[in-house]
Design a protein around this motif. Structure first.
Motif, PDB file in Angstrom:
ATOM      1  N   PHE A   1       0.828  -1.214   0.000  1.00  0.00           N
ATOM      2  CA  PHE A   1       0.000   0.000   0.000  1.00  0.00           C
ATOM      3  C   PHE A   1       0.863   1.265   0.000  1.00  0.00           C
ATOM      4  O   PHE A   1       0.586   2.227  -0.697  1.00  0.00           O
ATOM      5  CB  PHE A   1      -0.926  -0.019   1.215  1.00  0.00           C
ATOM      6  N   TYR A   2       1.920   1.219   0.807  1.00  0.00           N
ATOM      7  CA  TYR A   2       2.831   2.359   0.885  1.00  0.00           C
ATOM      8  C   TYR A   2       3.453   2.658  -0.474  1.00  0.00           C
ATOM      9  O   TYR A   2       3.582   3.813  -0.884  1.00  0.00           O
ATOM     10  CB  TYR A   2       3.926   2.057   1.902  1.00  0.00           C
ATOM     11  N   SER A   3       3.867   1.609  -1.169  1.00  0.00           N
ATOM     12  CA  SER A   3       4.532   1.802  -2.467  1.00  0.00           C
ATOM     13  C   SER A   3       3.551   2.350  -3.506  1.00  0.00           C
ATOM     14  O   SER A   3       3.930   3.207  -4.322  1.00  0.00           O
ATOM     15  CB  SER A   3       5.125   0.471  -2.951  1.00  0.00           C
ATOM     16  N   ARG A   4       2.295   1.885  -3.485  1.00  0.00           N
ATOM     17  CA  ARG A   4       1.287   2.426  -4.417  1.00  0.00           C
ATOM     18  C   ARG A   4       1.044   3.915  -4.135  1.00  0.00           C
ATOM     19  O   ARG A   4       0.962   4.728  -5.044  1.00  0.00           O
ATOM     20  CB  ARG A   4      -0.027   1.667  -4.260  1.00  0.00           C
ATOM     21  N   LEU A   5       0.936   4.231  -2.844  1.00  0.00           N
ATOM     22  CA  LEU A   5       0.679   5.612  -2.467  1.00  0.00           C
ATOM     23  C   LEU A   5       1.854   6.516  -2.831  1.00  0.00           C
ATOM     24  O   LEU A   5       1.667   7.649  -3.296  1.00  0.00           O
ATOM     25  CB  LEU A   5       0.415   5.673  -0.955  1.00  0.00           C
ATOM     26  N   THR A   6       3.053   6.007  -2.665  1.00  0.00           N
ATOM     27  CA  THR A   6       4.239   6.803  -2.993  1.00  0.00           C
ATOM     28  C   THR A   6       4.292   7.124  -4.474  1.00  0.00           C
ATOM     29  O   THR A   6       4.676   8.232  -4.874  1.00  0.00           O
ATOM     30  CB  THR A   6       5.508   6.043  -2.577  1.00  0.00           C
ATOM     31  N   TYR A   7       3.890   6.186  -5.303  1.00  0.00           N
ATOM     32  CA  TYR A   7       3.979   6.402  -6.749  1.00  0.00           C
ATOM     33  C   TYR A   7       3.057   7.519  -7.227  1.00  0.00           C
ATOM     34  O   TYR A   7       3.322   8.147  -8.255  1.00  0.00           O
ATOM     35  CB  TYR A   7       3.643   5.101  -7.496  1.00  0.00           C
ATOM     36  N   LEU A   8       1.968   7.774  -6.482  1.00  0.00           N
ATOM     37  CA  LEU A   8       1.091   8.880  -6.866  1.00  0.00           C
ATOM     38  C   LEU A   8       1.849  10.202  -6.938  1.00  0.00           C
ATOM     39  O   LEU A   8       1.526  11.087  -7.737  1.00  0.00           O
ATOM     40  CB  LEU A   8      -0.050   9.025  -5.855  1.00  0.00           C
ATOM     41  N   PHE A   9       2.881  10.349  -6.092  1.00  0.00           N
ATOM     42  CA  PHE A   9       3.626  11.604  -6.024  1.00  0.00           C
ATOM     43  C   PHE A   9       5.052  11.467  -6.547  1.00  0.00           C
ATOM     44  O   PHE A   9       5.677  12.475  -6.885  1.00  0.00           O
ATOM     45  CB  PHE A   9       3.659  12.101  -4.573  1.00  0.00           C
ATOM     46  N   ASP A  10       5.575  10.260  -6.569  1.00  0.00           N
ATOM     47  CA  ASP A  10       6.943  10.043  -7.042  1.00  0.00           C
ATOM     48  C   ASP A  10       6.897   9.269  -8.355  1.00  0.00           C
ATOM     49  O   ASP A  10       7.097   8.067  -8.406  1.00  0.00           O
ATOM     50  CB  ASP A  10       7.741   9.267  -5.982  1.00  0.00           C
ATOM     51  N   ASN A  11       6.597   9.992  -9.438  1.00  0.00           N
ATOM     52  CA  ASN A  11       6.527   9.390 -10.765  1.00  0.00           C
ATOM     53  C   ASN A  11       7.261  10.287 -11.754  1.00  0.00           C
ATOM     54  O   ASN A  11       7.703  11.394 -11.396  1.00  0.00           O
ATOM     55  CB  ASN A  11       5.059   9.175 -11.164  1.00  0.00           C
ATOM     56  N   PRO A  12       7.422   9.867 -12.998  1.00  0.00           N
ATOM     57  CA  PRO A  12       8.184  10.683 -13.957  1.00  0.00           C
ATOM     58  C   PRO A  12       7.668  12.110 -14.131  1.00  0.00           C
ATOM     59  O   PRO A  12       8.435  13.006 -14.500  1.00  0.00           O
ATOM     60  CB  PRO A  12       8.046   9.889 -15.262  1.00  0.00           C
TER      61      PRO A  12
END
Length: 941
Positions: free
Chosen positions: A409-420
Motif C-alpha cells: 500500500f505504501y509503495s502504491r501511495l508513494t507512486y502517486l507523487f513520485d513518478n516521472p
C-alpha cells in the motif's frame, strides 16, 4: 491616473468658498512636529480660544501654549460630567454637546454632527471620569481645536449602556487643504486622455467576462492625471464640490495626523499623541466611521447602493461572489492603499495558482492512471516473488521480521507523487515562482501608479512618536537640516544585541521542540511495531507519521503565539525610528522564526530521516537508547507528503476559523452585554456606537495575513515535488480567504485608518528568497528523497535490458541475522516471529556489501555511483532553472509602455500647472505695479 471621485451619499453641499488665504499670524507660527518644511504652518487658534499675553507652556504644534485658565482646576474633576464641570468647559470652549432631541431611528445612520452639515471624520470614545485622565483629555481637545478641528461630544446618557462618551471630530475645509499640502496628497488636475486612447485602440472587442463584478452598481470612475496639492494653485484642480473633493478616508487620515501629534500635558514635552492616550486608557477607542450599515432593508436591485459599505458587502464580501473579481479601486478608496495593495496581491496570487493547480492535478492523475503499471510497485506487491522477501526488523529487540509485500500500500501511495511527471512539475513550479514574482512586480507598478503612491516611499518619513519619546539626544537631519531626536549607536547596539540573543534562544527552543517530535517518532514506531496485533503492527509507520504531524502542528501553533508576543516586545525594545523600519524589523523576526517553526520538520523528513543508519547492526546513532527511525522500502517521500499535507491544510482550516470566528464571537458578546434600551425607550443606537461595538482591527493584523500567505507560498514551492496537490489546496484556501477577510473588514471590524503604502514591502524580498530556495529544495527532494535518480542509475548502468525491472531487488542489501548485537536481536519469543524462526538472512534498504564480503556492510560502488548522479542532477537542475528564470526576469519589463507614457504626461502637466501659476502671479504683480504707478501719477498730478 485613476483618481477615484469620492462620491458621498446624501451629503449636503458646502457653503465654503474655494480659497486659501494665509494670515500673517498663521505664517509666523511654528509648524507641527513632522511638518517642519518651511512656511506651511497651521492657522492660529480661533479668537475666543487665543492665548493671552504672558502665557507659558507649549504643545508640539504650538510652543506658545495655552492660557493656564483654559484648564480647569483638577479639584473639580470628582465626576466631570455629573457635576457639570465637563459641560461647562465644553460650552465655554465651544465644543458642543450632542443633541438630545435627535430621534434614535434618525441617528442610526447619522454621519454628521447634529447640525447635519459637518461630516464626522473621526470618533473618540471614553468611559473613565478619573480626574487626571479627564484633565489630559480636555488638554488634548484644546490642542485639537488649536489646529482648527471641530469637536462635538455625545453625553453618556445618549449611549446605549449609559457609560460611554463619544467625541466626534470634524476637519473643516481649511484644515483639510492645509494638511493635504503638508502630507503631499495628489489630487486631480486633468482628465487622462491617454488611457481613453489606449482603450479605443484595442484590436479586439471586449469579450463578456463571467468573473467581472456588476458594473451597473459600480461603474468605472473617471481617470485623472494628478499632482501634489498646493493651495496657491487651487484653481487648477478639479474641485466640483468641497465636501467630496477629499474622500472620507483622506479626511480621517488628516485628522489622525493632527491627533497623533496633539499635546495633552504642558509639563512634559514628550506627552502628546492619541497613541499614548490610548495606551494610558484615557480613550477606549479611536476610529473613523463606517459609511452606514452593510445589511440595509432595501435591495440593491430596487434602491441601488445606499453607501459604499453596502456596495462592498454586495460586490465583494458576500460568499456568493466567491468567483468574482475584487473591486480594488473601491477597496482602496474605503480602506486605504495598504489594505488595497494586500487584496490586490492576494487576488493576483490566487489567480496564478490556477495554472499551477491544473498542472499539479494532471501530474497526480498521471500517477493514479499508471499506478498499477508501475514495475517497482508491482514487484513489491508480488507475494510469490520479491514481495515474499524477509525484511530486517525496523527497531531493536521487540520488532519482528516482516515481508516486503506488507509495504504494498505504501509503495502504491508513494507512486502517486513520485513518478516521472514529478520532475517536470518541479521545473514548472520553479519557473512559475519566478514568473509570478516578475509579473506581480509589473502589476504592482501599475497599481502604485494608478493609486498615486508610486513615489510614496521616496518621501521623508517622520519619526514614530514612540521613538521621539524614547530618544534623549538630538542631531541635525541631513534631509530637512532640522534638529530631531535620535538614539546613539551604543544604545542601538545594546538593544540589537539583546534582540539577537533572544531570537537565537527562541530558535533553539523551536529546534528542541522538533527534536522532541523526532524522539516521539522513534519511540512510538518502536512501540507499535512491538504490538502483537497485526493491524497495529502493519499500520505502525503511517500511524506514527500522521500523529507526529498533528503533534508538530500543535507545537507550531503554540510557539507561534508565544513568539509573536516576544517579537513585538523585542521590536519595541529596539525602538526603530520610523513605522516602516518598525514593520521591517518585526517582519524579519517573525518570518525567521516561522520559517524554522514550519519547515524544520519537513526538512528533517526530506533530507535527514533514514540517512544516519547504514545497516541494522549500526549502533553509532541512537536516541534515548532507540535506533533512529528508517524510511519504508518505498522511500520517505510519502511521509514528507503526509507531513506537508497535515501541516498545510490543518493550519489553513484553523486560521480561517480563528480569523472569522473570533471577531464574530467577540462582537456577539459585546452586543449582548450592551443590550439595553436607551433613555428614550428605543433599542437602536447611533452609527458611532454601532461601530464602537465592533472589533478593533489589531495594529499588525495585515502582517498576519501576509505571513500566512507567504508561509503558504513556501509550502507550494519548497516541497512541491513531494505534494503536487499543494497548489490546489492553496487555491481553495485562498478563494475562501479572500471572502473571509472581506467579510471581516466590512462587517466585523471597525473601519481601519486608511494608511498609504507603495508596495507589499519586505514581503517581496522574502518571496524572492523563497523562490530561489524552492529551486534548490526541489532539486534535492528529487535527487535524494525520491527514487528518481537511483532508478535512472539502475536503468542505464546496471540493468541488462535498460528497464526498471529488478530495481527493487537491486535496492535491497543482505544482512546476516547472527550479526545483530545481543541487545538489538529480534525476540524469537514473539508470536509474529515464529514463522521466521529459520531465517538466517534478512534484507534492508541500502546499497551495501553483503556479509560474506571483506568490507561487509560498507557502502558499495553502486552507492557512490548514485551519489555522484545525485550531485550532478542537482547542479544541472539548478543551473538550468536559474538560467531560465534569469532570462524571464530580463524579458518581462517592470512597467508597461502605456504607464511610462502616462507618467511622462503627468510630469509635463505638473510643470505646465506650475508655469501657469507663476505666469498668473507675474501678471497679477505687473497689474498691481501698473496700478500703483497710476496712483502715484495721479497723486503727483
Amino acid at each position: 491616473m485613476a483618481y477615484n471621485r469620492n462620491g458621498d451619499y446624501g451629503q449636503p453641499a458646502s457653503n465654503h468658498p474655494i480659497g486659501f488665504e494665509m494670515t500673517s499670524v498663521e505664517s509666523d507660527r511654528t509648524p507641527p512636529i513632522g511638518f517642519e518644511n518651511g512656511d506651511d504652518a497651521p492657522p492660529a487658534p480661533i479668537d475666543d480660544a487665543a492665548p493671552e499675553e504672558g502665557f507659558t507652556g507649549g504643545t508640539p504644534m504650538h510652543p506658545e501654549g495655552l492660557q493656564p485658565g483654559d484648564l480647569p482646576d483638577k479639584n473639580v474633576y470628582k465626576d466631570p460630567v455629573e457635576e457639570g464641570s465637563l459641560g461647562r468647559l465644553i460650552s465655554e470652549k465651544g465644543y458642543g454637546y450632542g443633541s438630545h432631541n435627535v430621534h434614535t431611528e434618525d441617528r442610526q445612520e447619522q454621519l454628521f454632527f447634529n447640525d447635519n452639515k459637518r461630516h464626522i471624520d473621526y470618533v473618540l470614545a471614553f468611559d473613565d471620569t478619573e480626574p487626571r485622565k479627564a484633565q489630559k483629555r480636555e488638554r488634548f481637545f484644546l490642542s485639537l481645536r488649536e489646529e482648527g478641528l471641530e469637536i462635538e461630544i455625545e453625553d453618556k446618557a445618549e449611549s446605549r449602556n449609559g457609560r460611554v462618551y463619544f467625541v466626534k471630530v470634524h476637519a473643516p475645509w481649511e484644515v483639510c487643504t492645509r494638511y493635504a499640502e503638508l502630507m503631499n496628497m495628489k489630487m486631480p488636475i486633468k482628465h487622462n486622455e491617454i488611457a481613453r486612447d489606449v482603450e479605443e485602440e484595442a484590436c479586439l472587442p471586449k469579450l463578456p467576462n463571467p468573473f467581472e463584478y456588476d458594473r451597473e452598481y459600480l461603474p468605472e470612475e473617471p481617470n485623472y492625471f494628478t499632482c501634489a496639492f498646493n493651495r496657491e494653485r487651487a484653481n487648477q484642480y478639479i474641485i466640483e464640490n468641497q465636501d467630496t473633493f477629499f474622500s472620507p478616508s483622506q479626511r480621517s487620515r488628516m485628522v489622525y495626523e493632527v491627533m497623533v501629534r496633539a499635546r495633552y500635558d504642558d509639563k512634559e514635552k514628550l506627552r502628546f499623541g492619541i497613541i499614548r492616550l490610548m495606551e494610558n486608557d484615557c480613550f477606549t477607542a479611536a476610529y473613523p466611521l463606517h459609511e452606514g450599515s452593510y445589511n440595509t432593508e432595501h435591495s440593491m436591485l430596487t434602491h441601488g447602493a445606499e453607501n459604499e459599505r453596502k456596495l462592498l458587502y454586495e460586490l465583494w464580501a458576500r460568499p456568493k461572489n466567491w468567483y468574482k473579481e475584487q473591486p480594488l479601486d473601491l477597496i482602496r478608496k474605503y480602506f486605504g492603499e495598504k489594505v488595497g495593495i494586500y487584496f490586490a496581491w492576494l487576488g493576483f496570487y490566487t489567480v496564478w495558482l490556477v495554472p499551477a493547480s491544473i498542472v499539479g492535478i494532471i501530474c497526480f492523475l498521471y500517477g493514479a492512471c499508471t499506478m498499477y503499471s508501475n514495475v517497482p510497485s508491482n514487484e513489491i506487491c508480488e507475494s510469490g516473488g520479491i514481495g515474499a522477501t524477509v525484511m530486517c526488523p525496523l527497531c531493536d529487540s521487540r520488532c519482528p521480521y516482516w515481508t516486503l509485500d506488507s509495504s504494498c500500500f505504501y509503495s502504491r501511495l508513494t507512486y502517486l507523487f513520485d513518478n516521472p511527471a514529478t520532475v517536470f512539475f518541479s521545473i514548472f513550479m520553479s519557473l512559475w515562482g519566478t514568473l509570478f514574482l516578475e509579473f506581480w512586480k509589473r502589476r504592482q507598478h501599475v497599481v502604485a501608479w494608478d493609486w498615486d503612491v508610486l513615489e510614496f516611499e521616496q518621501e521623508q518619513e517622520s519619526p514614530r512618536p514612540q521613538y521621539i519619546a524614547e530618544a534623549k539626544n538630538e542631531r541635525k537631519n541631513p534631509i530637512t537640516q532640522l534638529m530631531e531626536p535620535y538614539i546613539p549607536f551604543w544604545s542601538k547596539l545594546t538593544r540589537v544585541t539583546t534582540s539577537i540573543t533572544t531570537i537565537l534562544f527562541m530558535l533553539c527552543v523551536v529546534l528542541a521542540a522538533i527534536f522532541g517530535v523526532i524522539v516521539y517518532r522513534i519511540v512510538v514506531v518502536s512501540v507499535l511495531y512491538k504490538s502483537d496485533v497485526d493491524l497495529v503492527r502493519s499500520n505502525a509507520k503511517i500511524t506514527t507519521t500522521m500523529t507526529a504531524a498533528l503533534l508538530n502542528l500543535i507545537i507550531i501553533i503554540t510557539l507561534s503565539r508565544v513568539y509573536r508576543w516576544i517579537a513585538i516586545w523585542l521590536t519595541n525594545i529596539e525602538c526603530p525610528r520610523t513605522q516602516s523600519d518598525y514593520e521591517d524589523s518585526f517582519t524579519f523576526k517573525m518570518f525567521l522564526f516561522q520559517f524554522v517553526n514550519f519547515y524544520s520538520s519537513l526538512i528533517y523528513v526530506a533530507f535527514f530521516k533514514g540517512r544516519f543508519v547504514s545497516h541494522p547492526a549500526d549502533k553509532e546513532y541512537e536516541v534515548v537508547g532507540y535506533r533512529m527511525d528508517q524510511c519504508d522500502p518505498a522511500g520517505c517521500l510519502i511521509e514528507l507528503c503526509i507531513q506537508l499535507g497535515i501541516i498545510m491544510v490543518g493550519k489553513q482550516i484553523l486560521n480561517n476559523f480563528m480569523e472569522l470566528g473570533m471577531p464574530f464571537l467577540m462582537n456577539f458578546i459585546r452586543k449582548q452585554r450592551g443590550k439595553q434600551k436607551t433613555a428614550d425607550g428605543q433599542t437602536g443606537s447611533a452609527r458611532w456606537e454601532q461601530d464602537y461595538i465592533l472589533t478593533d482591527k489589531p495594529p499588525l493584523s495585515l502582517f498576519d495575513e501576509y505571513l500566512e500567505m507567504v508561509i503558504q507560498f513556501g509550502f507550494v514551492t519548497l516541497f512541491v515535488a513531494a505534494f503536487p496537490l499543494a497548489p490546489l489546496f492553496a487555491l481553495l484556501n485562498n478563494v475562501i480567504e479572500i471572502r473571509v477577510d472581506a467579510f471581516k473588514y466590512v462587517t466585523q471590524f471597525r473601519r481601519p485608518l486608511a494608511i498609504r503604502a507603495q508596495d507589499i514591502g519586505a514581503w517581496y524580498g522574502i518571496l524572492k528568497a523563497l523562490s530561489v530556495l524552492a529551486v534548490i529544495s526541489n532539486a534535492f527532494v528529487i535527487a535524494y528523497t525520491s527514487d528518481f535518480i537511483p532508478r535512472l542509475v539502475h536503468i542505464y548502468a546496471y540493468s541488462s535490458d535498460e528497464t526498471v525491472s529488478g530495481y527493487i531487488d537491486a535496492s535491497l542489501s543482505y544482512f546476516d541475522v547472527n550479526d545483530f548485537p545481543p541487545e538489538a536481536a529480534p525476540d524469537v519469543g514473539l508470536t509474529s516471529n515464529q514463522r521466521f524462526e529459520n531465517t538466517t538472512i534478512c534484507r534492508y534498504r541500502g546499497y551495501n556489501y553483503p556479509p560474506e564480503a571483506a568490507d561487509k556492510y560498507e557502502y558499495s560502488i553502486k552507492h557512490w555511483h548514485i551519489v555522484a548522479a545525485q550531485v550532478m542532477f542537482v547542479v544541472v537542475f539548478e543551473h538550468l532553472v536559474f538560467f531560465l528564470t534569469s532570462w524571464i526576469a530580463v524579458l518581462v519589463p517592470d512597467e508597461p509602455r502605456a504607464i511610462k507614457d502616462q507618467m511622462l504626461r503627468e510630469k509635463f502637466l505638473a510643470k505646465e500647472a506650475l508655469y501657469n501659476a507663476e505666469l498668473e502671479k507675474t501678471k497679477k504683480n505687473r497689474l498691481q505695479h501698473d496700478d500703483d504707478k497710476e496712483e502715484e501719477a495721479d497723486a503727483a498730478g
